[in-house]
Design a protein around this motif. Sequence first.
Motif, short mmCIF file in Angstrom:
data_model
loop_
_atom_site.label_atom_id
_atom_site.label_comp_id
_atom_site.label_asym_id
_atom_site.label_seq_id
_atom_site.Cartn_x
_atom_site.Cartn_y
_atom_site.Cartn_z
N LYS A 218 -2.51 -4.69 5.30
CA LYS A 218 -1.52 -5.68 5.03
C LYS A 218 0.03 -5.05 4.35
O LYS A 218 0.94 -5.89 4.73
CB LYS A 218 -2.02 -6.54 3.86
CG LYS A 218 -3.28 -7.33 4.42
CD LYS A 218 -3.90 -8.08 3.27
CE LYS A 218 -2.87 -9.47 2.99
NZ LYS A 218 -3.70 -10.60 2.33
N ALA A 219 -0.30 -4.10 3.93
CA ALA A 219 0.86 -3.48 3.21
C ALA A 219 0.59 -1.91 3.07
O ALA A 219 -0.40 -1.34 2.87
CB ALA A 219 1.26 -4.18 1.88
N VAL A 220 1.80 -1.31 2.47
CA VAL A 220 1.70 0.02 2.15
C VAL A 220 2.12 0.06 0.52
O VAL A 220 3.02 -0.46 0.21
CB VAL A 220 2.39 1.16 2.84
CG1 VAL A 220 1.62 1.24 4.09
CG2 VAL A 220 3.70 0.80 3.37
N LEU A 221 1.48 1.07 -0.21
CA LEU A 221 1.97 1.21 -1.58
C LEU A 221 2.69 2.56 -1.53
O LEU A 221 2.10 3.41 -1.30
CB LEU A 221 0.61 1.51 -2.62
CG LEU A 221 0.60 1.09 -3.91
CD1 LEU A 221 1.31 -0.08 -4.38
CD2 LEU A 221 -0.77 1.60 -4.70
N VAL A 222 3.95 2.35 -2.16
CA VAL A 222 4.85 3.50 -2.11
C VAL A 222 5.53 3.98 -3.49
O VAL A 222 5.99 3.04 -4.18
CB VAL A 222 6.03 3.25 -1.22
CG1 VAL A 222 7.02 4.75 -1.08
CG2 VAL A 222 5.58 3.08 0.36
#
Length: 272
Positions: A100-104
């Motif tokens: 759903k998303a990437v954590l950066v």
Amino acid sequence: MNKLICGAYAVLLTPFAGGKPDLSAYADQIARLNRTGIKGYTVNGSTGEFVCMSLNEQMSLTDTAAERAAAGKGLVVSACTACAADTLRLARHAHSAGAKAVLVCPPYYFTHTQEQIRDYFLTVAECSPVPVLLYNIPFFTQEIAVDTVLSLIGHENIAGIKDSSANMKRLMHFVYAAKGKNFSVLTGTDDILFPALAAGCDGSMTAFASVFPDDVCAIYDFMDLKQEEKARAVQERLLPLLRKADALPFPKGYKLAMQEASGIAFGDKEDE
């Protein structure tokens, strides 16, 4: 407002065997969590020890999580590296795995100005095939200043922030600024889950959601029922366990707690 990430996400811990990620034990961890009310999984986060693995090893864990996660469980993949090119490589792989998303997090090792940190996030967000979650983890990287975060709210491909500073003042500013916007405000600190939800946070990404998923979900359930004192009681029950986990070098205490709670072997990378 339909925010992308809400509720309790479990930051998966990484078991090692012979210096390599133990994918079988990793799958067992996910199977245990699939039976709970946890909303989704965060792969290769700080407690997942991404810094101890190659990009290929990180991607193998992403693939395992995508294959083993139960239907309806969301997947967020950490894409934390020291350069945008590697971060985007992980983001593209996360996209192929259905994340759903990437954590950066901010680029680490060298010191950067807030303008450079903001430009880094813009570069990643404009090229990433999946939405980006900002990751504020000042214990290991430079802090993302409040004004920098506020300037990024509203970008079409920046979906929120996981803030692991344990700073309620910061969280309050983010909750206020995110009203009416598709921007999730998440705490990354188990110790303040109850006050963070009371303050209006949309959810959490924490290690204890992997270790004690039923307790973490109970805090959410009691808050939904407006039974704040019961939620507080569960939070207070977790505090001694958190102090015990934090008494050891990070993340060893959390891995030992997980091993005791689950019966799954969680070896360290240096173990032979």
